[in-house]
Write a protein that holds these residues in place. Structure first.
Motif, short mmCIF file in Angstrom:
data_model
loop_
_atom_site.label_atom_id
_atom_site.label_comp_id
_atom_site.label_asym_id
_atom_site.label_seq_id
_atom_site.Cartn_x
_atom_site.Cartn_y
_atom_site.Cartn_z
N MET A 163 0.81 -1.22 0.00
CA MET A 163 0.00 0.00 0.00
C MET A 163 0.84 1.28 0.00
N PRO A 164 1.94 1.36 0.77
CA PRO A 164 2.75 2.59 0.69
C PRO A 164 3.33 2.84 -0.70
N MET A 165 3.66 1.78 -1.44
CA MET A 165 4.23 1.96 -2.77
C MET A 165 3.15 2.28 -3.82
N SER A 166 1.91 2.01 -3.52
CA SER A 166 0.83 2.26 -4.47
C SER A 166 -0.12 3.35 -4.00
N VAL A 167 0.38 4.24 -3.16
CA VAL A 167 -0.47 5.33 -2.64
C VAL A 167 -1.06 6.18 -3.76
N PRO A 168 -0.29 6.61 -4.78
CA PRO A 168 -0.90 7.40 -5.85
C PRO A 168 -2.04 6.68 -6.55
N GLY A 169 -1.86 5.40 -6.83
CA GLY A 169 -2.90 4.64 -7.49
C GLY A 169 -4.13 4.46 -6.63
N LEU A 170 -3.94 4.15 -5.35
CA LEU A 170 -5.08 3.98 -4.46
C LEU A 170 -5.78 5.30 -4.21
N ALA A 171 -5.02 6.40 -4.18
CA ALA A 171 -5.64 7.72 -4.00
C ALA A 171 -6.53 8.07 -5.19
N SER A 172 -6.05 7.82 -6.39
CA SER A 172 -6.86 8.10 -7.58
C SER A 172 -8.07 7.18 -7.64
N THR A 173 -7.92 5.94 -7.21
CA THR A 173 -9.06 5.03 -7.15
C THR A 173 -10.10 5.53 -6.17
N SER A 174 -9.64 6.00 -5.01
CA SER A 174 -10.56 6.53 -4.00
C SER A 174 -11.31 7.76 -4.53
N LEU A 175 -10.59 8.65 -5.18
CA LEU A 175 -11.22 9.85 -5.72
C LEU A 175 -12.26 9.49 -6.77
N LEU A 176 -11.94 8.52 -7.62
CA LEU A 176 -12.89 8.10 -8.64
C LEU A 176 -14.12 7.46 -8.02
N LEU A 177 -13.94 6.68 -6.99
CA LEU A 177 -15.07 6.06 -6.29
C LEU A 177 -15.96 7.11 -5.64
N VAL A 178 -15.34 8.13 -5.06
CA VAL A 178 -16.12 9.20 -4.44
C VAL A 178 -16.95 9.93 -5.50
N ILE A 179 -16.33 10.23 -6.64
CA ILE A 179 -17.03 10.94 -7.71
C ILE A 179 -18.18 10.10 -8.26
N LEU A 180 -17.94 8.81 -8.50
CA LEU A 180 -18.99 7.95 -9.03
C LEU A 180 -20.14 7.79 -8.05
N SER A 181 -19.82 7.67 -6.77
CA SER A 181 -20.86 7.53 -5.75
C SER A 181 -21.65 8.82 -5.59
N TRP A 182 -20.96 9.94 -5.65
CA TRP A 182 -21.62 11.24 -5.48
C TRP A 182 -22.59 11.51 -6.62
N ASN A 183 -22.24 11.08 -7.84
CA ASN A 183 -23.03 11.41 -9.02
C ASN A 183 -24.07 10.36 -9.37
N GLU A 184 -24.10 9.24 -8.67
CA GLU A 184 -25.06 8.18 -8.99
C GLU A 184 -26.49 8.66 -8.72
N ALA A 185 -27.34 8.55 -9.72
CA ALA A 185 -28.72 9.05 -9.60
C ALA A 185 -29.77 7.95 -9.71
N PHE A 186 -29.53 6.96 -10.56
CA PHE A 186 -30.57 5.97 -10.83
C PHE A 186 -30.99 5.24 -9.56
N TRP A 187 -30.01 4.69 -8.84
CA TRP A 187 -30.34 3.89 -7.66
C TRP A 187 -30.81 4.74 -6.50
N SER A 188 -30.27 5.93 -6.35
CA SER A 188 -30.69 6.79 -5.24
C SER A 188 -32.14 7.23 -5.41
N ILE A 189 -32.55 7.52 -6.65
CA ILE A 189 -33.93 7.95 -6.89
C ILE A 189 -34.91 6.81 -6.66
N ASN A 190 -34.52 5.58 -7.00
CA ASN A 190 -35.43 4.44 -6.91
C ASN A 190 -35.39 3.73 -5.56
N LEU A 191 -34.31 3.86 -4.82
CA LEU A 191 -34.18 3.13 -3.54
C LEU A 191 -34.23 4.03 -2.32
N SER A 192 -34.47 5.31 -2.50
CA SER A 192 -34.55 6.22 -1.35
C SER A 192 -35.64 7.25 -1.60
#
Length: 293
Positions: A207-236
């Motif tokens: 994990m220390p050697m792959s911090v840049p990759g894991l950080a970009s993965t985390s940022l992408l997951l946050v963006i995808l989760s924040w922008n998800e609309a289909f499931w949030s509209i139908n399940l909440s």
């Protein structure tokens, strides 16, 4: 002598013409990618620009295409007064953070196993995981809705976290696998010789050697989760509704209130845009991690 002189002066003129033509083509080749990038960037940014200026218009002004108007905060005041914006924002934060944590907890060991202990079926499993992203969400809406309703996960943050995590887990595994595959195996073997366990290899070496990759993965997951609309509209509906539901609430049978809809959209996408802007260097570095050896 004059004939000789004339003949001697012709080649330099052709050389100069050829050189000038070559320089023009080289300048065009240098300018074209940059100009194309600016055109594409402007086209991508234009909807955000139009949404921003519409948010500062009145409802009457929102139906006009004029760029000259008197800015007003009327739409923002009505949006904040009508709904509890901070409750929706808090739900979005909980969902984004929860999805990111769950995906990384599951993706890191999975990618570690596939990158350093591959089998004949590793590539097939990766392709199968990626193929699940091609399935339309509406195809599994009814069974998931019934499952969530019977298990009490409907209109709950935990229910949305589980759905979002299942959707984004293939991306997390693929990105983590790509980053881990670029790390030399000798380092992990040296740690294994020194007595490091599998968990210690992952936490203290990998994990220390792959911090840049894991950080970009985390940022992408946050963006995808924040922008998800289909499931949030139908399940909440109310308790776990994130900002995507907050935006959708301004679409009614009476019509679209463009100024209020733009103000709500700007309030919803503003935090994630700021996060992306502040972390763009880390995101680019992580996405290009291992691309050049």
């Amino acid at each position: 002598m004059s004939d000789v002189t004339t003949t001697a002066t012709i080649p330099p003129q052709r050389t100069v013409a050829t050189t000038s033509t070559t320089s023009i083509f080289s300048v065009i080749q240098r300018i074209t990618p940059g100009a194309a990038a600016w055109v594409i960037a402007l086209l991508l940014f234009f909807p955000i620009f139009w949404m921003t200026i519409t948010a500062f218009k009145t409802e009457q002004q929102a139906y006009t295409s004029s760029l000259f108007f008197t800015p007003t905060l009327e739409s923002f005041k009505e949006v904040l007064a009508r709904g509890n914006y901070f409750a929706f924002a808090w739900n979005s934060i909980q969902i984004a953070v929860g999805v990111t944590v769950v995906c990384l907890i599951l993706a890191v060991p999975c990618a570690y196993s596939m990158a350093f202990f591959p089998t004949k079926r590793t590539q097939k499993v990766l392709l199968w995981m990626l193929s699940t992203k091609m399935m339309p969400s509406v195809g599994v809406l009814v069974p998931i809705y019934l499952l969530w309703k019977n298990t009490g996960l409907l209109d709950s943050v935990s229910g949305l976290v589980i759905v979002y995590a299942l959707i984004n887990l293939p991306i997390a595994v693929w990105m983590s696998f790509t980053y881990f595959a670029e790390i030399p195996r000798d380092i992990l073997e040296a740690g294994r010789i020194d007595g490091a366990s599998t968990w210690q290899e992952i936490v203290h070496l990998l994990m220390p050697m792959s911090v840049p990759g894991l950080a970009s993965t985390s940022l992408l997951l946050v963006i995808l989760s924040w922008n998800e609309a289909f499931w949030s509209i139908n399940l909440s509906s109310s308790n776990a509704a994130p900002l995507t539901v907050f935006i959708a609430s301004y679409s009614s049978p009476e019509g679209l209130f463009w100024a209020k809809l733009s103000a709500a959209s700007l309030l919803a996408v503003g935090p994630i845009m700021i996060l992306g802007w502040l972390s763009q260097k880390q995101l680019v570095r992580g996405l290009t991690f291992g691309a050049v050896k």
